[in-house]
Design a protein around this motif. Sequence first.
Motif, PDB file in Angstrom:
ATOM      1  N   VAL A   5       0.819  -0.785   0.155  1.00 14.33           N
ATOM      2  CA  VAL A   5       0.096  -0.041   0.031  1.00 14.33           C
ATOM      3  C   VAL A   5       0.884   1.298  -0.130  1.00 14.33           C
ATOM      4  CG1 VAL A   5      -1.718   1.423   1.314  1.00 14.33           C
ATOM      5  CG2 VAL A   5      -1.924  -1.164   1.120  1.00 14.33           C
ATOM      6  N   GLU A   6       0.779   2.074  -1.232  1.00 15.69           N
ATOM      7  CA  GLU A   6       1.646   3.268  -1.255  1.00 15.69           C
ATOM      8  C   GLU A   6       0.866   4.428  -0.679  1.00 15.69           C
ATOM      9  OE1 GLU A   6       3.344   1.322  -5.218  1.00 15.69           O
ATOM     10  OE2 GLU A   6       1.995   2.694  -5.270  1.00 15.69           O
ATOM     11  N   SER A   7       1.371   5.521  -0.326  1.00 13.65           N
ATOM     12  CA  SER A   7       1.050   6.717  -0.193  1.00 13.65           C
ATOM     13  C   SER A   7       2.023   7.935  -0.249  1.00 13.65           C
ATOM     14  CB  SER A   7       0.289   6.742   1.429  1.00 13.65           C
ATOM     15  OG  SER A   7       1.401   6.644   2.502  1.00 13.65           O
ATOM     16  N   GLY A   8       1.486   8.968  -0.356  1.00 14.97           N
ATOM     17  CA  GLY A   8       2.418  10.209  -0.528  1.00 14.97           C
ATOM     18  C   GLY A   8       2.375  11.029  -1.740  1.00 14.97           C
ATOM     19  N   GLY A   9       2.025  10.353  -2.701  1.00 13.47           N
ATOM     20  CA  GLY A   9       2.078  11.378  -4.150  1.00 13.47           C
ATOM     21  C   GLY A   9       1.223  12.535  -3.879  1.00 13.47           C
ATOM     22  N   GLY A  10       1.300  13.368  -5.195  1.00 14.74           N
ATOM     23  CA  GLY A  10       0.518  14.568  -5.156  1.00 14.74           C
ATOM     24  C   GLY A  10       1.229  15.555  -6.103  1.00 14.74           C
ATOM     25  N   LEU A  11       0.747  16.685  -6.362  1.00 13.25           N
ATOM     26  CA  LEU A  11       1.091  17.925  -6.853  1.00 13.25           C
ATOM     27  C   LEU A  11       2.112  18.788  -6.008  1.00 13.25           C
ATOM     28  CD1 LEU A  11       0.919  19.455  -9.624  1.00 13.25           C
ATOM     29  CD2 LEU A  11      -1.001  20.732  -8.724  1.00 13.25           C
ATOM     30  N   VAL A  12       3.268  19.094  -6.877  1.00 16.35           N
ATOM     31  CA  VAL A  12       3.989  20.023  -6.049  1.00 16.35           C
ATOM     32  C   VAL A  12       4.946  20.482  -7.055  1.00 16.35           C
ATOM     33  CG1 VAL A  12       6.069  18.084  -6.283  1.00 16.35           C
ATOM     34  CG2 VAL A  12       6.242  19.918  -4.337  1.00 16.35           C
ATOM     35  N   GLN A  13       5.138  22.049  -6.849  1.00 20.47           N
ATOM     36  CA  GLN A  13       5.960  22.825  -7.617  1.00 20.47           C
ATOM     37  C   GLN A  13       7.544  22.486  -7.888  1.00 20.47           C
ATOM     38  OE1 GLN A  13       5.281  27.010  -6.028  1.00 20.47           O
ATOM     39  NE2 GLN A  13       3.503  26.997  -7.044  1.00 20.47           N
ATOM     40  N   GLY A  35      11.933  -1.248  -3.106  1.00 26.08           N
ATOM     41  CA  GLY A  35      12.539  -0.105  -3.912  1.00 26.08           C
ATOM     42  C   GLY A  35      11.485   0.308  -4.500  1.00 26.08           C
ATOM     43  N   TRP A  36      11.628   1.506  -5.287  1.00 29.66           N
ATOM     44  CA  TRP A  36      10.660   2.456  -6.024  1.00 29.66           C
ATOM     45  C   TRP A  36      11.087   2.712  -7.493  1.00 29.66           C
ATOM     46  CZ3 TRP A  36       6.212   4.320  -3.656  1.00 29.66           C
ATOM     47  CH2 TRP A  36       6.246   4.313  -2.453  1.00 29.66           C
ATOM     48  N   TYR A  37      10.078   2.049  -8.443  1.00 34.41           N
ATOM     49  CA  TYR A  37      10.175   2.481  -9.972  1.00 34.41           C
ATOM     50  C   TYR A  37       9.249   3.610 -10.111  1.00 34.41           C
ATOM     51  CZ  TYR A  37      12.679  -1.866 -10.300  1.00 34.41           C
ATOM     52  OH  TYR A  37      13.745  -3.186 -10.190  1.00 34.41           O
ATOM     53  N   ARG A  38       9.345   4.019 -11.427  1.00 33.43           N
ATOM     54  CA  ARG A  38       8.617   5.062 -11.832  1.00 33.43           C
ATOM     55  C   ARG A  38       8.464   4.983 -13.441  1.00 33.43           C
ATOM     56  NH1 ARG A  38      12.188  10.705 -11.256  1.00 33.43           N
ATOM     57  NH2 ARG A  38      13.756  10.248 -12.999  1.00 33.43           N
ATOM     58  N   GLN A  39       7.147   5.529 -13.670  1.00 34.60           N
ATOM     59  CA  GLN A  39       6.799   5.353 -15.259  1.00 34.60           C
ATOM     60  C   GLN A  39       6.120   6.501 -15.967  1.00 34.60           C
ATOM     61  OE1 GLN A  39       4.472   1.938 -16.469  1.00 34.60           O
ATOM     62  NE2 GLN A  39       5.115   2.138 -18.694  1.00 34.60           N
ATOM     63  N   ALA A  40       6.747   7.145 -16.747  1.00 32.24           N
ATOM     64  CA  ALA A  40       6.174   8.609 -17.163  1.00 32.24           C
ATOM     65  C   ALA A  40       5.509   7.992 -18.692  1.00 32.24           C
ATOM     66  CB  ALA A  40       7.365   9.568 -17.511  1.00 32.24           C
ATOM     67  N   TYR A  94       5.862   3.587  -8.249  1.00 35.20           N
ATOM     68  CA  TYR A  94       5.509   2.063  -7.850  1.00 35.20           C
ATOM     69  C   TYR A  94       6.540   1.552  -6.824  1.00 35.20           C
ATOM     70  CZ  TYR A  94       2.669   2.042 -12.071  1.00 35.20           C
ATOM     71  OH  TYR A  94       1.471   2.287 -13.106  1.00 35.20           O
ATOM     72  N   CYS A  95       5.967   1.008  -5.910  1.00 35.57           N
ATOM     73  CA  CYS A  95       6.674   0.314  -4.816  1.00 35.57           C
ATOM     74  C   CYS A  95       6.996  -1.074  -5.309  1.00 35.57           C
ATOM     75  CB  CYS A  95       5.864   0.272  -3.414  1.00 35.57           C
ATOM     76  SG  CYS A  95       6.605  -0.619  -2.363  1.00 35.57           S
ATOM     77  N   ASN A  96       8.375  -1.680  -5.105  1.00 35.83           N
ATOM     78  CA  ASN A  96       8.783  -2.970  -5.491  1.00 35.83           C
ATOM     79  C   ASN A  96       9.051  -3.586  -4.317  1.00 35.83           C
ATOM     80  OD1 ASN A  96      11.090  -4.572  -6.686  1.00 35.83           O
ATOM     81  ND2 ASN A  96       9.439  -5.145  -7.955  1.00 35.83           N
ATOM     82  N   VAL A  97       8.733  -4.680  -4.264  1.00 31.20           N
ATOM     83  CA  VAL A  97       9.302  -5.619  -3.104  1.00 31.20           C
ATOM     84  C   VAL A  97       9.825  -7.136  -3.681  1.00 31.20           C
ATOM     85  CG1 VAL A  97       8.407  -6.736  -1.166  1.00 31.20           C
ATOM     86  CG2 VAL A  97       8.237  -4.638  -1.157  1.00 31.20           C
ATOM     87  N   ARG A  98      11.068  -7.759  -3.198  1.00 32.69           N
ATOM     88  CA  ARG A  98      11.223  -9.157  -3.322  1.00 32.69           C
ATOM     89  C   ARG A  98      11.441  -9.595  -1.919  1.00 32.69           C
ATOM     90  NH1 ARG A  98      15.868 -10.338  -6.976  1.00 32.69           N
ATOM     91  NH2 ARG A  98      16.295  -7.963  -7.137  1.00 32.69           N
ATOM     92  N   ILE A  99      11.027 -10.934  -1.613  1.00 28.91           N
ATOM     93  CA  ILE A  99      11.194 -11.467  -0.249  1.00 28.91           C
ATOM     94  C   ILE A  99      12.540 -12.096  -0.398  1.00 28.91           C
ATOM     95  CG2 ILE A  99      10.231 -13.050   1.358  1.00 28.91           C
ATOM     96  CD1 ILE A  99       8.496 -10.769   0.749  1.00 28.91           C
ATOM     97  N   SER A 100      12.980 -12.670  -1.471  1.00 24.84           N
ATOM     98  CA  SER A 100      14.424 -13.186  -1.316  1.00 24.84           C
ATOM     99  C   SER A 100      14.719 -12.816  -2.705  1.00 24.84           C
ATOM    100  CB  SER A 100      14.131 -14.805  -1.190  1.00 24.84           C
ATOM    101  OG  SER A 100      13.583 -15.260  -2.064  1.00 24.84           O
ATOM    102  N   THR A 111       1.576   5.598  -7.346  1.00 26.31           N
ATOM    103  CA  THR A 111       0.961   6.814  -6.792  1.00 26.31           C
ATOM    104  C   THR A 111       1.461   7.942  -7.545  1.00 26.31           C
ATOM    105  OG1 THR A 111       0.844   8.136  -5.093  1.00 26.31           O
ATOM    106  CG2 THR A 111       3.022   7.024  -5.277  1.00 26.31           C
ATOM    107  N   GLN A 112       0.669   8.745  -8.001  1.00 29.57           N
ATOM    108  CA  GLN A 112       0.997   9.846  -9.209  1.00 29.57           C
ATOM    109  C   GLN A 112       1.872  11.133  -8.580  1.00 29.57           C
ATOM    110  OE1 GLN A 112       0.478  10.101 -12.611  1.00 29.57           O
ATOM    111  NE2 GLN A 112       1.848  11.830 -12.520  1.00 29.57           N
ATOM    112  N   VAL A 113       3.086  11.077  -8.900  1.00 30.10           N
ATOM    113  CA  VAL A 113       3.709  12.409  -8.580  1.00 30.10           C
ATOM    114  C   VAL A 113       3.685  13.257  -9.910  1.00 30.10           C
ATOM    115  CG1 VAL A 113       5.990  13.320  -7.936  1.00 30.10           C
ATOM    116  CG2 VAL A 113       4.878  11.252  -6.924  1.00 30.10           C
ATOM    117  N   THR A 114       3.243  14.430  -9.535  1.00 34.17           N
ATOM    118  CA  THR A 114       3.306  15.582 -10.521  1.00 34.17           C
ATOM    119  C   THR A 114       4.082  16.934 -10.219  1.00 34.17           C
ATOM    120  OG1 THR A 114       0.956  14.851 -11.374  1.00 34.17           O
ATOM    121  CG2 THR A 114       1.779  17.127 -12.105  1.00 34.17           C
TER     122      THR A 114
END
Length: 117
Positions: A5-13, A35-40, A94-100, A111-114
């Motif tokens: 469960v991700e949180s914290g994205g939004g619009l910022v200058q 980790g974190w990945y992103r996709q534009a 996007y949050c990414n996790v690997r257990i092993s 979560t969208q970051v603009t």
Amino acid sequence: QVQLVESGGGLVQPGGSLRLSCAASGSIFSIYVMGWYRQAPGKQRELVAAITSGRIVNYAEPVKDRFTISRDNAKNTVYLQMNSLKPEDTAVYYCNVRISPSSQNYWGQGTQVTVSS
């Protein structure tokens, strides 16, 4: 099974800051890497930052010295502090996790970051 469960994205200058959080739950004893990945729009998903259980970190070149990844193992949570944000940081994160090392990848919902004035 692992849920993220991700949180914290939004619009910022431009020049502003945001902090993303991702909490993992489910059948977890320990988490090898978070980790974190992103996709534009129109681009491939790319690694932003990752941190292992031993707190070895890896950053993509465009975010070095601006973003900081950290994790709280007791809470199975990973954070991404993003400072000095630029318009080119705009993406779905996007949050990414690997257990092993050999386990499947688990993904958050994104979560969208603009970054825009």
